[in-house]
Design a protein around this motif. Structure first.
Motif, PDB file in Angstrom:
ATOM      1  N   ASN A  89       0.849  -1.183   0.000  1.00 24.81           N
ATOM      2  CA  ASN A  89       0.000   0.000   0.000  1.00 24.81           C
ATOM      3  C   ASN A  89       0.882   1.229   0.000  1.00 24.81           C
ATOM      4  OD1 ASN A  89      -2.529   1.320   0.064  1.00 24.81           O
ATOM      5  ND2 ASN A  89      -2.275   1.702   2.252  1.00 24.81           N
ATOM      6  N   THR A  90       0.662   2.101  -0.980  1.00 19.37           N
ATOM      7  CA  THR A  90       1.417   3.348  -1.064  1.00 19.37           C
ATOM      8  C   THR A  90       0.509   4.502  -0.640  1.00 19.37           C
ATOM      9  OG1 THR A  90       0.819   3.644  -3.401  1.00 19.37           O
ATOM     10  CG2 THR A  90       2.900   2.485  -2.928  1.00 19.37           C
ATOM     11  N   PRO A  91       1.093   5.649  -0.318  1.00 19.58           N
ATOM     12  CA  PRO A  91       0.279   6.796   0.109  1.00 19.58           C
ATOM     13  C   PRO A  91      -0.711   7.241  -0.970  1.00 19.58           C
ATOM     14  CG  PRO A  91       2.593   7.155   0.622  1.00 19.58           C
ATOM     15  CD  PRO A  91       2.527   5.931  -0.242  1.00 19.58           C
ATOM     16  N   GLU A  92      -1.851   7.727  -0.524  1.00 19.69           N
ATOM     17  CA  GLU A  92      -2.885   8.235  -1.427  1.00 19.69           C
ATOM     18  C   GLU A  92      -2.604   9.691  -1.781  1.00 19.69           C
ATOM     19  OE1 GLU A  92      -5.142   6.132  -2.667  1.00 19.69           O
ATOM     20  OE2 GLU A  92      -4.258   4.571  -1.419  1.00 19.69           O
ATOM     21  N   ARG A  93      -3.266  10.167  -2.834  1.00 18.43           N
ATOM     22  CA  ARG A  93      -3.104  11.559  -3.265  1.00 18.43           C
ATOM     23  C   ARG A  93      -3.322  12.500  -2.082  1.00 18.43           C
ATOM     24  NH1 ARG A  93      -5.961  12.407  -8.357  1.00 18.43           N
ATOM     25  NH2 ARG A  93      -3.908  11.978  -9.181  1.00 18.43           N
ATOM     26  N   GLY A  94      -2.426  13.456  -1.944  1.00 16.98           N
ATOM     27  CA  GLY A  94      -2.502  14.400  -0.840  1.00 16.98           C
ATOM     28  C   GLY A  94      -1.697  13.983   0.384  1.00 16.98           C
ATOM     29  N   GLN A  95      -1.258  12.728   0.427  1.00 18.70           N
ATOM     30  CA  GLN A  95      -0.454  12.239   1.547  1.00 18.70           C
ATOM     31  C   GLN A  95       1.031  12.333   1.202  1.00 18.70           C
ATOM     32  OE1 GLN A  95      -1.962   8.221   2.106  1.00 18.70           O
ATOM     33  NE2 GLN A  95      -3.422   8.910   3.655  1.00 18.70           N
ATOM     34  N   GLU A 144      10.134  -4.124  -4.522  1.00 18.31           N
ATOM     35  CA  GLU A 144      10.976  -2.926  -4.584  1.00 18.31           C
ATOM     36  C   GLU A 144      10.323  -1.730  -3.893  1.00 18.31           C
ATOM     37  OE1 GLU A 144      14.268  -2.535  -5.737  1.00 18.31           O
ATOM     38  OE2 GLU A 144      14.040  -4.694  -5.496  1.00 18.31           O
ATOM     39  N   LEU A 145       9.003  -1.593  -4.024  1.00 21.90           N
ATOM     40  CA  LEU A 145       8.308  -0.501  -3.332  1.00 21.90           C
ATOM     41  C   LEU A 145       8.504  -0.604  -1.823  1.00 21.90           C
ATOM     42  CD1 LEU A 145       4.999  -0.394  -5.401  1.00 21.90           C
ATOM     43  CD2 LEU A 145       6.622   1.496  -5.144  1.00 21.90           C
ATOM     44  N   LEU A 146       8.480  -1.833  -1.308  1.00 27.13           N
ATOM     45  CA  LEU A 146       8.703  -2.039   0.131  1.00 27.13           C
ATOM     46  C   LEU A 146      10.149  -1.754   0.504  1.00 27.13           C
ATOM     47  CD1 LEU A 146       6.643  -5.313   0.682  1.00 27.13           C
ATOM     48  CD2 LEU A 146       6.060  -3.025   1.507  1.00 27.13           C
ATOM     49  N   LYS A 147      11.094  -2.297  -0.269  1.00 26.52           N
ATOM     50  CA  LYS A 147      12.524  -2.134   0.031  1.00 26.52           C
ATOM     51  C   LYS A 147      12.952  -0.674   0.020  1.00 26.52           C
ATOM     52  CE  LYS A 147      14.505  -6.552  -1.397  1.00 26.52           C
ATOM     53  NZ  LYS A 147      15.438  -7.198  -2.344  1.00 26.52           N
ATOM     54  N   LYS A 148      12.378   0.093  -0.902  1.00 28.46           N
ATOM     55  CA  LYS A 148      12.756   1.503  -1.021  1.00 28.46           C
ATOM     56  C   LYS A 148      11.997   2.398  -0.037  1.00 28.46           C
ATOM     57  CE  LYS A 148      14.276   1.258  -5.817  1.00 28.46           C
ATOM     58  NZ  LYS A 148      15.669   1.528  -5.543  1.00 28.46           N
ATOM     59  N   GLY A 149      11.046   1.817   0.692  1.00 32.67           N
ATOM     60  CA  GLY A 149      10.293   2.594   1.671  1.00 32.67           C
ATOM     61  C   GLY A 149       9.161   3.406   1.071  1.00 32.67           C
ATOM     62  N   TYR A 150       8.779   3.129  -0.184  1.00 35.66           N
ATOM     63  CA  TYR A 150       7.690   3.852  -0.828  1.00 35.66           C
ATOM     64  C   TYR A 150       6.321   3.263  -0.488  1.00 35.66           C
ATOM     65  CZ  TYR A 150      11.510   5.546  -3.832  1.00 35.66           C
ATOM     66  OH  TYR A 150      12.673   6.087  -4.309  1.00 35.66           O
ATOM     67  N   PHE A 161       0.421 -14.786  -1.944  1.00 33.23           N
ATOM     68  CA  PHE A 161       1.688 -14.118  -1.688  1.00 33.23           C
ATOM     69  C   PHE A 161       1.830 -13.726  -0.222  1.00 33.23           C
ATOM     70  CE2 PHE A 161       0.335 -13.106  -6.052  1.00 33.23           C
ATOM     71  CZ  PHE A 161       1.346 -13.752  -6.731  1.00 33.23           C
ATOM     72  N   ASN A 162       3.063 -13.773   0.267  1.00 33.10           N
ATOM     73  CA  ASN A 162       3.380 -13.319   1.612  1.00 33.10           C
ATOM     74  C   ASN A 162       4.286 -12.088   1.498  1.00 33.10           C
ATOM     75  OD1 ASN A 162       4.163 -12.858   4.210  1.00 33.10           O
ATOM     76  ND2 ASN A 162       5.279 -14.779   4.470  1.00 33.10           N
ATOM     77  N   PRO A 163       3.694 -10.893   1.533  1.00 36.25           N
ATOM     78  CA  PRO A 163       4.513  -9.693   1.358  1.00 36.25           C
ATOM     79  C   PRO A 163       5.534  -9.468   2.470  1.00 36.25           C
ATOM     80  CG  PRO A 163       2.279  -9.110   1.981  1.00 36.25           C
ATOM     81  CD  PRO A 163       2.281 -10.585   1.734  1.00 36.25           C
ATOM     82  N   TYR A 164       5.342 -10.103   3.619  1.00 34.90           N
ATOM     83  CA  TYR A 164       6.314  -9.959   4.704  1.00 34.90           C
ATOM     84  C   TYR A 164       7.648 -10.591   4.307  1.00 34.90           C
ATOM     85  CZ  TYR A 164       2.374  -8.442   7.511  1.00 34.90           C
ATOM     86  OH  TYR A 164       1.292  -7.738   7.988  1.00 34.90           O
ATOM     87  N   SER A 165       7.622 -11.545   3.402  1.00 36.97           N
ATOM     88  CA  SER A 165       8.876 -12.168   2.955  1.00 36.97           C
ATOM     89  C   SER A 165       9.648 -11.264   1.989  1.00 36.97           C
ATOM     90  CB  SER A 165       8.582 -13.503   2.260  1.00 36.97           C
ATOM     91  OG  SER A 165       7.931 -13.305   1.026  1.00 36.97           O
ATOM     92  N   TRP A 166       9.023 -10.182   1.499  1.00 35.24           N
ATOM     93  CA  TRP A 166       9.676  -9.253   0.565  1.00 35.24           C
ATOM     94  C   TRP A 166      10.496  -8.186   1.272  1.00 35.24           C
ATOM     95  CZ3 TRP A 166       4.466  -8.290  -2.341  1.00 35.24           C
ATOM     96  CH2 TRP A 166       4.157  -9.426  -3.111  1.00 35.24           C
ATOM     97  N   THR A 167      10.298  -8.022   2.587  1.00 36.20           N
ATOM     98  CA  THR A 167      10.981  -6.923   3.279  1.00 36.20           C
ATOM     99  C   THR A 167      12.357  -7.332   3.773  1.00 36.20           C
ATOM    100  OG1 THR A 167       9.866  -7.507   5.349  1.00 36.20           O
ATOM    101  CG2 THR A 167       8.870  -5.798   3.988  1.00 36.20           C
TER     102      THR A 167
END
Length: 167
Positions: A89-95, A144-150, A161-167
């Motif tokens: 999940n990435t920030p929404e418009r305005g965030q 990559e979005l997770l790794k870069k902090g985006y 999928f297990n997104p916790y394994s991507w970090t």
């Protein structure tokens, strides 16, 4: 007489069951099939084509050209429709961080062919977007979005999928 009724009912059941098990096509779906699909442009493929790279094993089910980046976790792909990056999940418009995430995804995807590994456990979200891991040049953009902090992990079961394994 009873045997004839039994035989007729058995034939009807066999015909009904055999009709329910035949799909539209036994042909694997690939990007050219999806792009030529004029009746259901947002159809989610049910067959897979596996693509393997030397560094990472991917299950690319369909690919197409990204023609629009909606935000940091949503893109539009020709012949497939709107794709929601699964597990992030990435920030929404305005965030804070919205523009950075969207610009990164634009630089990676826009105008390029992306490969999609569609979530087999739940392939659509409540907005009818296809849930998938997005690959460009062998790179898992969700990861990559997770790794870069985006992005942050957003795990909503069921998911293959297990997104916790991507970090």
């Amino acid at each position: 007489m009873r045997f004839q009724y039994f035989l007729i009912i058995t034939c009807i059941i066999v015909l009904a069951v055999s009709g329910c098990t035949q799909g539209d096509s036994n042909q694997p779906i690939n990007s050219s099939n999806i792009l030529n699909n004029t009746t259901h442009p947002d159809a989610v493929p049910t067959h897979t084509t596996t693509t393997t790279t030397s560094s990472d094993s991917q299950n690319i089910e369909v690919s197409g050209k990204c023609y629009k980046v909606v935000d940091g976790d949503t893109i539009d792909v020709e012949g497939v429709g709107r794709i929601r990056f699964v597990g992030v999940n990435t920030p929404e418009r305005g965030q804070s961080g919205y523009k950075t995430a969207k610009d990164y995804v634009s630089s990676m995807c826009l105008g390029k062919t992306v490969g999609l590994d569609i979530d087999d456990a739940k392939n659509k979200d409540k907005y009818d977007r296809t849930l998938a891991v997005v690959y460009v040049g062998g790179v898992n953009l969700n990861q990559e979005l997770l790794k870069k902090g985006y992005a942050e992990v957003m795990y909503i079961p069921p998911s293959e999928f297990n997104p916790y394994s991507w970090t």
